[in-house]
Design an enzyme around this catalytic site. Structure first.
Site, PDB file in Angstrom:
ATOM      1  N   LYS A   1      -1.369   1.104  -8.769  1.00  0.00           N
ATOM      2  CA  LYS A   1      -0.255   1.398  -7.854  1.00  0.00           C
ATOM      3  C   LYS A   1       1.077   1.189  -8.563  1.00  0.00           C
ATOM      4  O   LYS A   1       1.979   2.029  -8.478  1.00  0.00           O
ATOM      5  CB  LYS A   1      -0.349   0.511  -6.602  1.00  0.00           C
TER       6      LYS A   1
ATOM      7  N   GLN B   1      -1.974  -6.211  -0.683  1.00  0.00           N
ATOM      8  CA  GLN B   1      -3.330  -5.733  -1.000  1.00  0.00           C
ATOM      9  C   GLN B   1      -4.371  -6.540  -0.226  1.00  0.00           C
ATOM     10  O   GLN B   1      -4.326  -7.774  -0.212  1.00  0.00           O
ATOM     11  CB  GLN B   1      -3.551  -5.841  -2.522  1.00  0.00           C
TER      12      GLN B   1
ATOM     13  N   ASP C   1       1.536   1.208   4.214  1.00  0.00           N
ATOM     14  CA  ASP C   1       0.100   1.332   4.487  1.00  0.00           C
ATOM     15  C   ASP C   1      -0.137   1.993   5.849  1.00  0.00           C
ATOM     16  O   ASP C   1      -1.241   2.484   6.116  1.00  0.00           O
ATOM     17  CB  ASP C   1      -0.549  -0.058   4.539  1.00  0.00           C
TER      18      ASP C   1
HETATM   19  N1  GUN Z   1      -7.492  -2.642  -0.062  1.00  0.00           N
HETATM   20  C1  GUN Z   1      -8.281  -1.547  -0.233  1.00  0.00           C
HETATM   21  N2  GUN Z   1      -7.633  -0.432   0.154  1.00  0.00           N
HETATM   22  C2  GUN Z   1      -6.416  -0.831   0.579  1.00  0.00           C
HETATM   23  C3  GUN Z   1      -5.276  -0.125   1.098  1.00  0.00           C
HETATM   24  O1  GUN Z   1      -5.271   1.110   1.264  1.00  0.00           O
HETATM   25  N3  GUN Z   1      -4.201  -0.886   1.401  1.00  0.00           N
HETATM   26  C4  GUN Z   1      -4.197  -2.246   1.250  1.00  0.00           C
HETATM   27  N4  GUN Z   1      -3.089  -2.904   1.605  1.00  0.00           N
HETATM   28  N5  GUN Z   1      -5.223  -2.917   0.778  1.00  0.00           N
HETATM   29  C5  GUN Z   1      -6.327  -2.210   0.442  1.00  0.00           C
END
Ligand code: GUN
Length: 302
Positions: A64, A108, A131
């Protein structure tokens, strides 16, 4: 594969190439970021918070951060120890909410067990919740308001519209009812005027439900569960699953759809890997761009 067709470009038109779509989307975002910097004098910024040492989460967070910078956006990474308390994490979220350079915030998941993930998600300013997990954004999606849409279902929707155009009147079956994928996916398809069925572990006749679908979205996290003889001829199949399995003594990534048997039946299908997966981060960057433009009160560049 028996009826596999390769066109003049060497690509199989039945296979929905999420990787190529995501590359194009990120190129567009990079152009839009440049335009905002030149004409509006700001750079969109994304803060990613990682608590603990989960190896898969570390990889996601690194990807990311790298893709954020590749698009010309500012990336703020906050890595906290696994012993972080909920109060400490909430204090960081509060600081990021107030920081005008931070337009998007992502914590995350999963977080360590002493922290309630829903409390963290709902502490993020909904307008920075890239998100799209905040209860306010779920409500906006359900009621037709202007919010931020969860990245994975948003990516699936873009792939479906790219392939099918207007989705109105299509029968869509979403398998899985998570807050992150299944429920927002169903809502997005409903907003496109699909007739939507949400199937889950208690659904009585899952093969029968899937057989009626023009669009199948599988998001259950069970390797190769959806079989080819469940798929209506010509249906578009979107596979959200990413499951690591052992086959012939080797590790392999497979989706929730049994690709080998589904491919001959489907009109179009996403592969795993290379289908939905690459779309998620691209849509996260797109959400950050949208959030930044709204916070600055400017129109999204074309
Ligand atoms: N963990 C796995 N996929 C995601 C996601 O799309 N967003 C977040 N914040 N954590 C994750």
């Amino acid at each position: 594969m028996s009826d596999r067709k390769i066109d003049a470009l060497g690509t199989d038109p039945k296979v929905i190439d999420g990787k190529a779509f995501a590359v194009k989307l990120r190129e567009k975002i990079a152009r839009q970021v440049k335009q905002l910097q030149a004409e509006r004098g700001f750079t969109p910024g994304l803060a990613v918070v990682l608590v603990g040492e989960d190896p898969a989460s570390k990889v996601y967070v690194r990807n990311k951060g790298e893709q954020t910078k590749e698009c010309g956006m500012a990336s703020f990474e906050h890595k906290l120890p696994a012993t972080t308390t909920q109060a400490e994490l909430l204090a960081l979220i509060d600081q990021l909410n107030k920081d005008p350079k931070v337009n998007g915030i992502l914590c995350q998941l999963p977080v360590p067990q002493q922290i309630d993930p829903q409390a963290i998600i709902n502490a993020i300013d909904p307008d920075k919740d890239v998100d799209g997990f905040h209860v306010v954004n779920a409500g906006r999606l359900a009621t037709g308001g202007q919010g931020l849409v969860p990245c994975t279902p948003y990516g699936c929707l873009l792939l479906l519209k790219d392939r099918l155009g207007d989705l109105s009147g299509k029968h869509a079956v979403v398998i899985g009812r998570s807050n992150i994928v299944g429920k927002p996916m169903a809502q997005l398809l409903l907003n496109e005027s699909c007739t939507v069925t949400i199937a889950h572990s208690k659904t009585r006749d899952l093969p029968g439900e899937v057989r009626r679908a023009d669009i199948v979205v599988a998001a259950v996290g069970r390797p190769e569960m959806v079989k080819g003889d469940w798929i209506k001829d010509g249906a578009v199949v979107i596979d959200v699953g990413i499951n690591r399995i052992e086959r012939d003594g080797k590790g392999k990534l497979v989706g929730d759809v049994d690709y080998a048997s589904a491919y001959p039946k489907a009109g179009a299908i996403t592969p795993v890997p290379g289908g939905v997966g690459p779309m998620t981060i691209a849509l996260l960057l797109n959400n950050t761009l949208i959030a930044a433009c709204r916070q600055h009160g400017v129109k999204l560049p074309d």
